[in-house]
Scaffold this motif. Structure first.
Motif, short mmCIF file in Angstrom:
data_model
loop_
_atom_site.label_atom_id
_atom_site.label_comp_id
_atom_site.label_asym_id
_atom_site.label_seq_id
_atom_site.Cartn_x
_atom_site.Cartn_y
_atom_site.Cartn_z
N PHE A 101 0.93 -1.17 0.06
CA PHE A 101 0.19 0.08 0.05
C PHE A 101 0.91 1.21 0.04
CE2 PHE A 101 -2.49 3.95 1.98
CZ PHE A 101 -3.36 3.69 1.47
N VAL A 102 1.65 1.16 0.74
CA VAL A 102 2.85 2.34 0.97
C VAL A 102 3.80 2.62 -0.23
CG1 VAL A 102 4.55 3.17 1.99
CG2 VAL A 102 2.81 1.81 3.60
N GLN A 103 3.94 1.53 -1.37
CA GLN A 103 4.55 1.81 -2.51
C GLN A 103 3.64 2.05 -3.05
OE1 GLN A 103 8.17 1.42 -2.99
NE2 GLN A 103 7.12 1.83 -4.92
N HIS A 104 2.16 1.73 -3.20
CA HIS A 104 1.73 2.02 -4.69
C HIS A 104 1.26 3.46 -4.25
CE1 HIS A 104 -1.88 2.04 -6.72
NE2 HIS A 104 -2.60 2.57 -5.96
N TYR A 105 1.44 4.22 -3.03
CA TYR A 105 1.07 6.41 -2.87
C TYR A 105 2.46 6.13 -2.35
CZ TYR A 105 -3.37 4.99 -2.79
OH TYR A 105 -4.41 3.92 -3.38
N ALA A 106 3.51 6.01 -3.04
CA ALA A 106 5.04 6.74 -2.75
C ALA A 106 5.05 8.04 -3.04
CB ALA A 106 6.51 5.55 -3.34
N GLY A 107 5.78 8.87 -2.06
CA GLY A 107 5.82 9.68 -2.56
C GLY A 107 5.02 11.31 -2.88
N ARG A 108 3.39 10.48 -2.17
CA ARG A 108 2.24 11.11 -2.34
C ARG A 108 1.03 10.46 -1.17
NH1 ARG A 108 -1.94 8.90 -6.58
NH2 ARG A 108 -1.17 6.86 -6.94
N LEU A 109 2.07 10.08 0.02
CA LEU A 109 1.53 9.75 1.17
C LEU A 109 1.97 10.54 2.85
CD1 LEU A 109 -0.42 7.46 2.07
CD2 LEU A 109 1.33 5.67 2.57
N LEU A 110 0.90 11.24 3.48
CA LEU A 110 1.76 11.84 4.92
C LEU A 110 0.80 11.65 5.81
CD1 LEU A 110 2.08 15.35 3.06
CD2 LEU A 110 3.17 13.74 2.96
N ASN A 111 1.99 11.62 6.70
CA ASN A 111 0.88 11.27 8.26
C ASN A 111 2.04 12.15 9.21
OD1 ASN A 111 0.25 9.99 10.16
ND2 ASN A 111 1.08 8.99 10.30
N ILE A 112 0.66 12.98 10.35
CA ILE A 112 1.18 13.80 11.64
C ILE A 112 1.19 12.31 11.92
CG2 ILE A 112 -1.52 14.37 12.10
CD1 ILE A 112 0.28 17.03 12.76
N HIS A 113 2.24 12.46 13.45
CA HIS A 113 2.85 12.05 14.72
C HIS A 113 2.72 12.36 15.45
CE1 HIS A 113 4.13 8.15 16.96
NE2 HIS A 113 4.79 9.27 17.22
N LEU A 117 9.33 13.44 16.21
CA LEU A 117 10.27 12.21 15.76
C LEU A 117 11.81 13.13 15.17
CD1 LEU A 117 7.56 10.99 13.05
CD2 LEU A 117 8.56 9.39 15.42
N PRO A 118 12.72 12.00 15.36
CA PRO A 118 12.62 10.74 15.25
C PRO A 118 12.12 9.83 17.00
CG PRO A 118 15.17 11.06 15.10
CD PRO A 118 14.16 12.35 15.05
N ALA A 119 12.06 10.83 18.33
CA ALA A 119 11.85 10.18 19.00
C ALA A 119 10.13 10.26 18.87
CB ALA A 119 12.57 11.50 20.62
N PHE A 120 10.69 8.93 20.09
CA PHE A 120 9.05 7.84 20.32
C PHE A 120 7.65 7.67 19.15
CE2 PHE A 120 10.05 11.49 23.55
CZ PHE A 120 10.48 10.59 24.79
N PRO A 121 8.80 6.82 18.21
CA PRO A 121 7.18 6.55 17.69
C PRO A 121 6.71 4.82 17.61
CG PRO A 121 9.59 5.38 17.11
CD PRO A 121 10.15 6.55 18.77
N GLY A 122 5.29 5.00 17.30
CA GLY A 122 4.24 4.24 17.59
C GLY A 122 3.49 5.04 18.89
N LEU A 123 2.75 4.50 19.86
CA LEU A 123 1.74 4.93 20.69
C LEU A 123 2.18 5.37 21.84
CD1 LEU A 123 -0.13 2.18 19.77
CD2 LEU A 123 -0.57 4.11 18.52
N VAL A 144 4.91 8.77 4.51
CA VAL A 144 4.98 8.21 5.38
C VAL A 144 6.11 6.83 4.11
CG1 VAL A 144 3.54 5.39 5.44
CG2 VAL A 144 2.90 8.16 5.87
N THR A 145 6.77 6.45 4.93
CA THR A 145 7.44 5.02 3.93
C THR A 145 6.63 3.68 5.16
OG1 THR A 145 9.14 5.43 5.47
CG2 THR A 145 9.86 6.51 3.74
N ALA A 146 7.95 2.71 4.16
CA ALA A 146 7.04 1.17 4.65
C ALA A 146 7.54 1.05 5.85
CB ALA A 146 7.93 0.42 3.93
N GLU A 147 8.59 1.43 6.53
CA GLU A 147 9.15 1.26 8.27
C GLU A 147 7.79 2.64 8.44
OE1 GLU A 147 13.22 2.00 10.73
OE2 GLU A 147 13.46 1.35 8.84
N VAL A 150 9.38 6.90 9.85
CA VAL A 150 10.44 7.10 10.03
C VAL A 150 10.80 7.93 8.86
CG1 VAL A 150 11.63 5.68 11.16
CG2 VAL A 150 11.20 5.06 8.97
N GLY A 151 9.55 8.16 7.87
CA GLY A 151 9.59 9.00 6.41
C GLY A 151 10.47 10.38 6.46
#
Length: 193
Positions: A101-113, A117-123, A144-147, A150-151
C-alpha cells in the motif's frame, strides 16, 4: 485539479483543520487542489459527519470484514484510486499499512505523528515524553514509508512539557499545534506537485 483523499478512524479533527484551511485559503483557486474524499475504517467515525456536511464524498471500509491486512489495503487502495488522488493524507487513521500500500502511494502519502520524530515513534507518545523527562514535545508531519514513523520530515511543532502535565493535557496542547502545521505542510506539499 489535484485531489486529496484523507483517511480517518475517529473524530477527524486534523482532517477538519485541513478542510477548513482548503476553504479559507482557497486551495481550489490558488493551488488547483481540493479535498475530494474522506475514507474511514470505522462507520461511526465522527469525522465522516463533518466531511459530509462540507459536501465531501465519504466512504467506509471496515477492516474487520477482511481476511487479512493485505486484503483490506487492496480494497482501500481501490476505493482511494476512484478519486484519482494526487495526495493521500493520514489523519488519525489507526491502521498500520502494508508495504504494498505504501509503495503504491510512494511520494504522495503523508502522516502526522504526535511527537518530535525520531523520538517516540508508535503509541503513547505523550506519556513516554513525560516519563523520559522531556522538556519539549510536539508533532511531526512526515512522508510515509514502509517503516513506521521514519519517513522524511516535512514540518514540526514544538510544545513545552510543563511540570504538572498529564498525558491528556500535553496531548491537547500538541493537537492544537497539529491543526496548524498539518494544513501548512499539505499546502506546501501541493505546491511542489
Amino acid at each position: 485539479m489535484k485531489n486529496i483523499v484523507i483517511l480517518i478512524s475517529g473524530g477527524g479533527s486534523n482532517m477538519a483543520a485541513i478542510v477548513r484551511a482548503a476553504q479559507q485559503q482557497e486551495w481550489a483557486r490558488r493551488l488547483d487542489a481540493r479535498v475530494a474524499a474522506v475514507i474511514s475504517n470505522k462507520a461511526d467515525a465522527q469525522g465522516l459527519v463533518f466531511a459530509s456536511e462540507q459536501g465531501i464524498a465519504t466512504a467506509v471500509l471496515n477492516h474487520k470484514e477482511f481476511a487479512s491486512r493485505e486484503a483490506f489495503d487492496t480494497a482501500l487502495a481501490e476505493t482511494i484510486d476512484r478519486h484519482e488522488p494526487a495526495l493521500v493524507v493520514l489523519a488519525g487513521f489507526m491502521r498500520i499499512l502494508t508495504p504494498g500500500f505504501v509503495q503504491h502511494y510512494a511520494g504522495r502519502l503523508l502522516n502526522i505523528h504526535p511527537s518530535l520524530l525520531p523520538a517516540f515513534p508508535g503509541l503513547h507518545t505523550h506519556q513516554r515524553a513525560i516519563d523520559a523527562g522531556c522538556k519539549f514535545a510536539g508533532a511531526t508531519v512526515h512522508e510515509v514509508t514502509a517503516e513506521l514513523d521514519v519517513g522524511p520530515i516535512l514540518d514540526q511543532a514544538v510544545v513545552p512539557v510543563l511540570p504538572q502535565d498529564t498525558a491528556e493535557a500535553l496531548a491537547a496542547r500538541v493537537l492544537a499545534q497539529e491543526h496548524v502545521i498539518y494544513p501548512q505542510a499539505v499546502a506546501s506539499f501541493l505546491r511542489k506537485l
